[in-house]
Design a protein around this motif. Structure first.
Motif, PDB file in Angstrom:
ATOM      1  N   ARG A  98       7.520   1.866  12.638  1.00 60.23           N
ATOM      2  CA  ARG A  98       7.161   2.687  13.797  1.00 60.23           C
ATOM      3  C   ARG A  98       5.760   3.294  13.660  1.00 60.23           C
ATOM      4  NH1 ARG A  98      11.397   7.566  13.351  1.00 60.23           N
ATOM      5  NH2 ARG A  98      12.748   5.827  12.789  1.00 60.23           N
ATOM      6  N   PHE A  99       5.291   3.441  12.417  1.00 58.63           N
ATOM      7  CA  PHE A  99       3.984   4.056  12.192  1.00 58.63           C
ATOM      8  C   PHE A  99       2.847   3.033  12.124  1.00 58.63           C
ATOM      9  CE2 PHE A  99       7.229   6.667  10.031  1.00 58.63           C
ATOM     10  CZ  PHE A  99       7.147   7.792  10.832  1.00 58.63           C
ATOM     11  N   THR A 100       3.172   1.759  12.174  1.00 57.72           N
ATOM     12  CA  THR A 100       2.143   0.713  12.085  1.00 57.72           C
ATOM     13  C   THR A 100       2.033  -0.117  13.351  1.00 57.72           C
ATOM     14  OG1 THR A 100       3.699  -0.911  11.133  1.00 57.72           O
ATOM     15  CG2 THR A 100       2.531   0.532   9.594  1.00 57.72           C
ATOM     16  N   GLU A 101       2.900   0.135  14.322  1.00 57.35           N
ATOM     17  CA  GLU A 101       2.953  -0.685  15.547  1.00 57.35           C
ATOM     18  C   GLU A 101       1.670  -0.622  16.364  1.00 57.35           C
ATOM     19  OE1 GLU A 101       7.792  -0.495  16.387  1.00 57.35           O
ATOM     20  OE2 GLU A 101       6.423   0.908  17.386  1.00 57.35           O
ATOM     21  N   ASP A 102       0.964   0.507  16.293  1.00 54.91           N
ATOM     22  CA  ASP A 102      -0.230   0.669  17.112  1.00 54.91           C
ATOM     23  C   ASP A 102      -1.485   0.077  16.475  1.00 54.91           C
ATOM     24  OD1 ASP A 102       1.240   1.963  19.043  1.00 54.91           O
ATOM     25  OD2 ASP A 102       0.826   3.962  18.254  1.00 54.91           O
ATOM     26  N   TYR A 103      -1.356  -0.451  15.259  1.00 53.93           N
ATOM     27  CA  TYR A 103      -2.510  -1.037  14.574  1.00 53.93           C
ATOM     28  C   TYR A 103      -2.472  -2.563  14.700  1.00 53.93           C
ATOM     29  CZ  TYR A 103      -3.094   3.591  12.535  1.00 53.93           C
ATOM     30  OH  TYR A 103      -3.277   4.938  12.365  1.00 53.93           O
ATOM     31  N   GLU A 104      -3.621  -3.135  15.006  1.00 57.19           N
ATOM     32  CA  GLU A 104      -3.704  -4.588  15.157  1.00 57.19           C
ATOM     33  C   GLU A 104      -3.449  -5.283  13.822  1.00 57.19           C
ATOM     34  OE1 GLU A 104      -7.058  -7.945  16.409  1.00 57.19           O
ATOM     35  OE2 GLU A 104      -7.339  -5.822  16.905  1.00 57.19           O
ATOM     36  N   GLU A 105      -3.928  -4.680  12.736  1.00 59.87           N
ATOM     37  CA  GLU A 105      -3.755  -5.262  11.410  1.00 59.87           C
ATOM     38  C   GLU A 105      -2.316  -5.081  10.930  1.00 59.87           C
ATOM     39  OE1 GLU A 105      -7.843  -3.751  12.100  1.00 59.87           O
ATOM     40  OE2 GLU A 105      -5.844  -2.871  12.166  1.00 59.87           O
ATOM     41  N   ARG A 106      -1.897  -5.949  10.040  1.00 61.93           N
ATOM     42  CA  ARG A 106      -0.578  -5.832   9.442  1.00 61.93           C
ATOM     43  C   ARG A 106      -0.679  -4.952   8.201  1.00 61.93           C
ATOM     44  NH1 ARG A 106       3.349 -10.847   7.533  1.00 61.93           N
ATOM     45  NH2 ARG A 106       5.293  -9.636   7.429  1.00 61.93           N
ATOM     46  N   LEU A 107      -0.194  -3.723   8.317  1.00 62.49           N
ATOM     47  CA  LEU A 107      -0.335  -2.744   7.247  1.00 62.49           C
ATOM     48  C   LEU A 107       0.915  -2.669   6.383  1.00 62.49           C
ATOM     49  CD1 LEU A 107      -1.995   0.191   9.243  1.00 62.49           C
ATOM     50  CD2 LEU A 107      -3.101  -1.748   8.106  1.00 62.49           C
ATOM     51  N   TYR A 108       0.704  -2.308   5.125  1.00 63.60           N
ATOM     52  CA  TYR A 108       1.801  -2.107   4.182  1.00 63.60           C
ATOM     53  C   TYR A 108       1.581  -0.804   3.430  1.00 63.60           C
ATOM     54  CZ  TYR A 108       2.997  -6.993   4.994  1.00 63.60           C
ATOM     55  OH  TYR A 108       3.361  -8.183   5.582  1.00 63.60           O
ATOM     56  N   ASN A 109       2.658  -0.261   2.880  1.00 65.05           N
ATOM     57  CA  ASN A 109       2.574   0.976   2.128  1.00 65.05           C
ATOM     58  C   ASN A 109       2.152   0.721   0.688  1.00 65.05           C
ATOM     59  OD1 ASN A 109       5.370  -0.141   2.474  1.00 65.05           O
ATOM     60  ND2 ASN A 109       5.786   1.195   0.703  1.00 65.05           N
ATOM     61  N   VAL A 110       1.379   1.658   0.158  1.00 64.28           N
ATOM     62  CA  VAL A 110       1.000   1.650  -1.252  1.00 64.28           C
ATOM     63  C   VAL A 110       1.976   2.566  -1.986  1.00 64.28           C
ATOM     64  CG1 VAL A 110      -0.783   2.208  -2.943  1.00 64.28           C
ATOM     65  CG2 VAL A 110      -1.409   1.260  -0.708  1.00 64.28           C
ATOM     66  N   GLY A 111       2.850   2.007  -2.798  1.00 71.67           N
ATOM     67  CA  GLY A 111       3.858   2.817  -3.474  1.00 71.67           C
ATOM     68  C   GLY A 111       4.940   3.279  -2.520  1.00 71.67           C
ATOM     69  N   ARG A 112       5.763   4.201  -3.013  1.00 69.20           N
ATOM     70  CA  ARG A 112       6.926   4.639  -2.235  1.00 69.20           C
ATOM     71  C   ARG A 112       7.148   6.135  -2.358  1.00 69.20           C
ATOM     72  NH1 ARG A 112      11.602   0.820  -1.824  1.00 69.20           N
ATOM     73  NH2 ARG A 112      10.824  -1.303  -2.105  1.00 69.20           N
ATOM     74  N   LEU A 113       7.832   6.665  -1.358  1.00 72.25           N
ATOM     75  CA  LEU A 113       8.468   7.976  -1.422  1.00 72.25           C
ATOM     76  C   LEU A 113       9.921   7.756  -1.028  1.00 72.25           C
ATOM     77  CD1 LEU A 113       5.859  10.274   0.384  1.00 72.25           C
ATOM     78  CD2 LEU A 113       6.326  10.192  -2.068  1.00 72.25           C
ATOM     79  N   ASP A 114      10.855   8.389  -1.739  1.00 74.73           N
ATOM     80  CA  ASP A 114      12.251   8.178  -1.376  1.00 74.73           C
ATOM     81  C   ASP A 114      12.535   8.799  -0.011  1.00 74.73           C
ATOM     82  OD1 ASP A 114      13.330  10.954  -1.713  1.00 74.73           O
ATOM     83  OD2 ASP A 114      12.784  10.616  -3.800  1.00 74.73           O
ATOM     84  N   ALA A 115      13.647   8.423   0.582  1.00 77.36           N
ATOM     85  CA  ALA A 115      13.943   8.812   1.960  1.00 77.36           C
ATOM     86  C   ALA A 115      13.991  10.328   2.137  1.00 77.36           C
ATOM     87  CB  ALA A 115      15.269   8.189   2.410  1.00 77.36           C
ATOM     88  N   GLU A 116      14.425  11.051   1.107  1.00 76.70           N
ATOM     89  CA  GLU A 116      14.566  12.506   1.207  1.00 76.70           C
ATOM     90  C   GLU A 116      13.268  13.244   0.932  1.00 76.70           C
ATOM     91  OE1 GLU A 116      16.485  10.698  -1.003  1.00 76.70           O
ATOM     92  OE2 GLU A 116      18.054  10.312   0.487  1.00 76.70           O
ATOM     93  N   THR A 117      12.216  12.524   0.562  1.00 74.65           N
ATOM     94  CA  THR A 117      10.936  13.144   0.247  1.00 74.65           C
ATOM     95  C   THR A 117       9.937  12.874   1.362  1.00 74.65           C
ATOM     96  OG1 THR A 117      11.290  12.879  -2.132  1.00 74.65           O
ATOM     97  CG2 THR A 117       9.027  13.217  -1.411  1.00 74.65           C
ATOM     98  N   SER A 118       9.199  13.897   1.765  1.00 71.29           N
ATOM     99  CA  SER A 118       8.163  13.747   2.779  1.00 71.29           C
ATOM    100  C   SER A 118       6.793  13.769   2.106  1.00 71.29           C
ATOM    101  CB  SER A 118       8.266  14.878   3.812  1.00 71.29           C
ATOM    102  OG  SER A 118       8.025  16.133   3.199  1.00 71.29           O
TER     103      SER A 118
END
Length: 270
Positions: A98-118
């Protein structure tokens, strides 16, 4: 450092490349060259006719790395609670798409945060940078603010920095400090706010460390990733990195990249 390309070979004039990258006008860049403020592959350039290959050459201006490939995108996201750090979750949970839909490029996350962490998460299509920042040997510094149960003492803070033993080995915080303590007027429960600085990338490390010292985490946010600070970016919002932020991140990556780290495409981790 040895040049990756022959300066006399075909290429694009350095002034044009840096102007296209938004560093400054060609005239200003010519002044930078004459003043010896520009490095190509670690070597000072003073010839106005220098040509480079943007795909392979590394350029620094005043000690700060410059991204020559304008197709690369770098986004800071304040990941909200309840979102998993993957581009497609097999269990149907809210993910990062949902946070990458507006970007033309195909983006990926660097590393992770667990679901309960913001908190701060980088999204990019720069596979080489993502590979280095996620490499176990890189050890990028991260700063977390944890709300925990109970009143944390100075002795507990000292224990966190001296080191504790977990099931997967010893761990110590680079820095730890107590920010605040409080008691709920409604329930009478005590809590503390603790800031932890770590370079470890081990799974759920902050939660496991605080549980080990008797203070389970109730809320957790990552405020800083290397030179990047979350600032006032609201949860669920994203923005592109500024040129200063990107320069700091690229400089850090080029300086501290592990010897065995090799560029590669970003791979989505399930």
């Amino acid at each position: 450092m040895t040049s990756l390309t022959d300066p006399a070979a075909d290429g694009i004039r350095l002034q044009k490349v840096l102007a296209n990258a938004g560093v400054a006008s060609r005239r200003v860049i010519e002044d930078y060259i004459v003043e010896g403020r520009i490095l190509v592959n670690g070597e000072v350039v003073t010839e106005l006719g220098r040509r480079i290959h943007p795909e392979t050459d590394l350029v620094d201006v005043d000690g700060t790395a410059v991204q020559l490939d304008v197709s690369k995108r770098y986004v800071m996201l304040n990941k909200p609670i309840g979102v998993v750090s993957t581009m497609r979750d097999e269990n149907g949970r809210p993910d990062l798409r949902r946070f990458t839909e507006d970007y033309e490029e195909r983006l990926y996350n660097v590393g992770r945060l667990d679901a309960e962490t913001s908190g701060l998460l980088i999204l990019t299509n720069d596979g080489a940078l993502a590979h280095v920042l996620a490499h176990p040997s890189f050890g990028v510094t991260k700063v977390y603010i944890a709300k925990v149960e109970g009143i944390v003492t100075a002795q507990t803070i000292a224990t966190l920095t001296k080191g504790i033993e977990l099931e997967d080995g010893p761990i110590a915080a680079d820095k730890a400090r107590l920010l605040d303590t409080s008691t709920s007027s409604a329930s009478g429960k005590e809590s503390s706010l603790v800031e932890l600085t770590l370079h470890s990338g081990r799974n759920r490390i902050v939660r496991r460390m605080m549980s080990a010292v008797g203070h389970p985490v109730t809320e957790l946010v990552r405020r800083q990733f290397g030179p990047l600070h979350l600032g006032t970016l609201p949860a669920g919002k994203s923005r592109e990195l500024s040129k200063i932020e990107l320069g700091a991140l690229l400089t850090l990556a080029r300086r501290d990249a592990p010897a065995d780290a090799t560029p590669g495409d970003v791979q989505e981790k399930q």
